[in-house]
Motif scaffolding. Structure first.
Motif, PDB file in Angstrom:
ATOM      1  N   SER A 246      31.998  -4.985 -38.853  1.00  0.00           N
ATOM      2  CA  SER A 246      31.506  -6.204 -39.507  1.00  0.00           C
ATOM      3  C   SER A 246      32.206  -7.433 -38.947  1.00  0.00           C
ATOM      4  O   SER A 246      31.581  -8.468 -38.680  1.00  0.00           O
ATOM      5  N   LEU A 247      33.519  -7.334 -38.778  1.00  0.00           N
ATOM      6  CA  LEU A 247      34.282  -8.436 -38.197  1.00  0.00           C
ATOM      7  C   LEU A 247      33.762  -8.763 -36.800  1.00  0.00           C
ATOM      8  O   LEU A 247      33.573  -9.933 -36.441  1.00  0.00           O
ATOM      9  N   ALA A 248      33.538  -7.715 -36.008  1.00  0.00           N
ATOM     10  CA  ALA A 248      33.057  -7.912 -34.647  1.00  0.00           C
ATOM     11  C   ALA A 248      31.685  -8.584 -34.643  1.00  0.00           C
ATOM     12  O   ALA A 248      31.428  -9.499 -33.851  1.00  0.00           O
ATOM     13  N   ALA A 249      30.786  -8.137 -35.532  1.00  0.00           N
ATOM     14  CA  ALA A 249      29.442  -8.720 -35.590  1.00  0.00           C
ATOM     15  C   ALA A 249      29.505 -10.207 -35.949  1.00  0.00           C
ATOM     16  O   ALA A 249      28.807 -11.034 -35.348  1.00  0.00           O
TER      17      ALA A 249
ATOM     18  N   ARG B 221      17.650  -9.230 -47.880  1.00  0.00           N
ATOM     19  CA  ARG B 221      17.244 -10.639 -47.824  1.00  0.00           C
ATOM     20  C   ARG B 221      16.763 -11.032 -46.428  1.00  0.00           C
ATOM     21  O   ARG B 221      16.714 -12.214 -46.102  1.00  0.00           O
ATOM     22  N   ALA B 222      16.432 -10.055 -45.602  1.00  0.00           N
ATOM     23  CA  ALA B 222      15.972 -10.346 -44.242  1.00  0.00           C
ATOM     24  C   ALA B 222      14.793  -9.445 -43.909  1.00  0.00           C
ATOM     25  O   ALA B 222      14.662  -8.337 -44.430  1.00  0.00           O
ATOM     26  N   SER B 223      13.917  -9.930 -43.028  1.00  0.00           N
ATOM     27  CA  SER B 223      12.726  -9.161 -42.650  1.00  0.00           C
ATOM     28  C   SER B 223      13.001  -8.200 -41.502  1.00  0.00           C
ATOM     29  O   SER B 223      12.174  -7.338 -41.204  1.00  0.00           O
ATOM     30  N   ARG B 224      14.145  -8.355 -40.861  1.00  0.00           N
ATOM     31  CA  ARG B 224      14.545  -7.446 -39.782  1.00  0.00           C
ATOM     32  C   ARG B 224      16.061  -7.341 -39.774  1.00  0.00           C
ATOM     33  O   ARG B 224      16.757  -8.327 -40.012  1.00  0.00           O
ATOM     34  N   LEU B 225      16.589  -6.136 -39.488  1.00  0.00           N
ATOM     35  CA  LEU B 225      18.023  -5.905 -39.568  1.00  0.00           C
ATOM     36  C   LEU B 225      18.571  -5.225 -38.318  1.00  0.00           C
ATOM     37  O   LEU B 225      17.872  -4.463 -37.653  1.00  0.00           O
ATOM     38  N   VAL B 226      19.824  -5.503 -38.047  1.00  0.00           N
ATOM     39  CA  VAL B 226      20.634  -4.688 -37.149  1.00  0.00           C
ATOM     40  C   VAL B 226      21.530  -3.853 -38.053  1.00  0.00           C
ATOM     41  O   VAL B 226      22.302  -4.395 -38.847  1.00  0.00           O
TER      42      VAL B 226
ATOM     43  N   ALA C 192      32.055 -12.219 -35.474  1.00  0.00           N
ATOM     44  CA  ALA C 192      32.676 -12.933 -34.364  1.00  0.00           C
ATOM     45  C   ALA C 192      31.704 -13.138 -33.208  1.00  0.00           C
ATOM     46  O   ALA C 192      31.833 -14.097 -32.439  1.00  0.00           O
ATOM     47  N   LEU C 193      30.729 -12.247 -33.080  1.00  0.00           N
ATOM     48  CA  LEU C 193      29.735 -12.341 -32.017  1.00  0.00           C
ATOM     49  C   LEU C 193      28.555 -13.236 -32.382  1.00  0.00           C
ATOM     50  O   LEU C 193      27.601 -13.349 -31.618  1.00  0.00           O
ATOM     51  N   GLY C 194      28.600 -13.861 -33.562  1.00  0.00           N
ATOM     52  CA  GLY C 194      27.598 -14.855 -33.911  1.00  0.00           C
ATOM     53  C   GLY C 194      26.437 -14.376 -34.744  1.00  0.00           C
ATOM     54  O   GLY C 194      25.353 -14.989 -34.720  1.00  0.00           O
ATOM     55  N   ALA C 195      26.601 -13.297 -35.508  1.00  0.00           N
ATOM     56  CA  ALA C 195      25.528 -12.828 -36.384  1.00  0.00           C
ATOM     57  C   ALA C 195      25.179 -13.904 -37.416  1.00  0.00           C
ATOM     58  O   ALA C 195      26.051 -14.648 -37.885  1.00  0.00           O
ATOM     59  N   ALA C 196      23.905 -13.966 -37.777  1.00  0.00           N
ATOM     60  CA  ALA C 196      23.469 -14.935 -38.790  1.00  0.00           C
ATOM     61  C   ALA C 196      24.042 -14.596 -40.154  1.00  0.00           C
ATOM     62  O   ALA C 196      24.393 -15.488 -40.940  1.00  0.00           O
ATOM     63  N   SER C 197      24.135 -13.310 -40.449  1.00  0.00           N
ATOM     64  CA  SER C 197      24.769 -12.849 -41.683  1.00  0.00           C
ATOM     65  C   SER C 197      25.269 -11.432 -41.459  1.00  0.00           C
ATOM     66  O   SER C 197      24.715 -10.699 -40.640  1.00  0.00           O
ATOM     67  N   VAL C 198      26.315 -11.068 -42.186  1.00  0.00           N
ATOM     68  CA  VAL C 198      26.867  -9.720 -42.087  1.00  0.00           C
ATOM     69  C   VAL C 198      27.161  -9.226 -43.495  1.00  0.00           C
ATOM     70  O   VAL C 198      27.807  -9.921 -44.281  1.00  0.00           O
TER      71      VAL C 198
ATOM     72  N   HIS D  20      20.684 -10.470 -38.599  1.00  0.00           N
ATOM     73  CA  HIS D  20      21.198 -10.100 -39.918  1.00  0.00           C
ATOM     74  C   HIS D  20      21.689  -8.654 -39.819  1.00  0.00           C
ATOM     75  O   HIS D  20      20.917  -7.743 -39.514  1.00  0.00           O
ATOM     76  N   VAL D  21      22.980  -8.455 -40.052  1.00  0.00           N
ATOM     77  CA  VAL D  21      23.637  -7.173 -39.777  1.00  0.00           C
ATOM     78  C   VAL D  21      24.025  -6.484 -41.075  1.00  0.00           C
ATOM     79  O   VAL D  21      24.593  -7.103 -41.984  1.00  0.00           O
TER      80      VAL D  21
END
Length: 235
Positions: free
Chosen positions: A124-127, A170-175, A129-135, A112-113
């Motif tokens: 954000s676009l790159a994240a 909305r996530a317990s851990r973030l990038v 495209a790289l398969g992030a669960a959410s951005v 989750h980014v």
């Protein structure tokens, strides 16, 4: 509409000169390198800067901004992404953006980014495209948010963009991605108190090598390019 064209020697790279003009409160619109080895930076305001050779007025209407941005594409993983013309800052021409992208790439898949200061939405676009669960990208400039939304739509990517006060954890851990100067980072983090107790991987740039930058987190990686630092912290 008249704007100002700054001519600078490329002893200082054009991106760094643009950043320094913005720190002096000049709103930079565009920059380019001329065939004679100089740089030209177009901005809305006239300011004094020691690294500027000359400043002249020019007509905004004489610059084809769409042509400057058209067909700007970059590769991320197996995907080709495109940025449309607009007011949001950020493309891969600047070393700070490249540093964050390089460091974040192994970490964003299924994560989750949160992209703080998203500008054009390039990271954000790159994240996404790289398969992030959410951005989720945030910015204080409504025009930049609209620009980022247009870029996400053009690339068929599902990304949420909004103002900082519209963000809900909305996530317990973030990038977390932060590509902005140090003083802006402090303001941004204070506007997001919900991050204080959330485990995060921070990927940071916009920091000069000469700054002596420090955080009370665990430094996992440090890279540099053209006088700029890229930093990966874990907390």
């Amino acid at each position: 509409m008249k704007i100002y064209c700054y001519t600078v020697n490329l002893d200082l790279d054009i991106e760094s000169a643009s950043d320094m003009l913005e720190m002096l409160d000049a709103e930079v619109l565009y920059s380019t390198e001329t065939p004679d080895g100089k740089g030209e930076i177009f901005a809305k305001q006239k300011v004094e800067a020691p690294f500027v050779n000359s400043v002249k007025e020019c007509n905004l209407d004489s610059i084809d901004w769409t042509q400057q941005w058209n067909n700007f594409e970059f590769e991320v993983g197996s995907k080709t992404l495109k940025l449309n013309p607009g007011p949001g800052f950020g493309d891969l021409s600047h070393p700070t953006t490249r540093l964050v992208l390089k460091m974040m790439t192994p970490y964003v898949k299924d994560a989750h980014v949160l992209d703080i200061g998203c500008g054009s939405g390039v990271l954000s676009l790159a994240a996404a495209a790289l398969g992030a669960a959410s951005v989720h990208g945030i910015d204080i400039d409504p025009a930049a948010i609209e620009h980022a939304k247009e870029n996400a739509k053009a690339n068929h990517l599902d990304i949420t963009f909004g103002l900082p006060e519209e963000y809900h954890l909305r996530a317990s851990r973030l990038v977390v991605l932060m590509n902005m100067i140090s003083s802006e980072q402090e303001v941004a983090l204070k506007s997001l108190p919900m991050l204080k107790d959330v485990p995060c991987e921070f990927f940071i740039s916009g920091v000069l090598e000469t700054e002596g930058y420090r955080r009370k987190w665990v430094l996992k990686e440090q890279l540099s390019e053209e006088g700029w630092l890229g930093l990966h912290y874990s907390k």
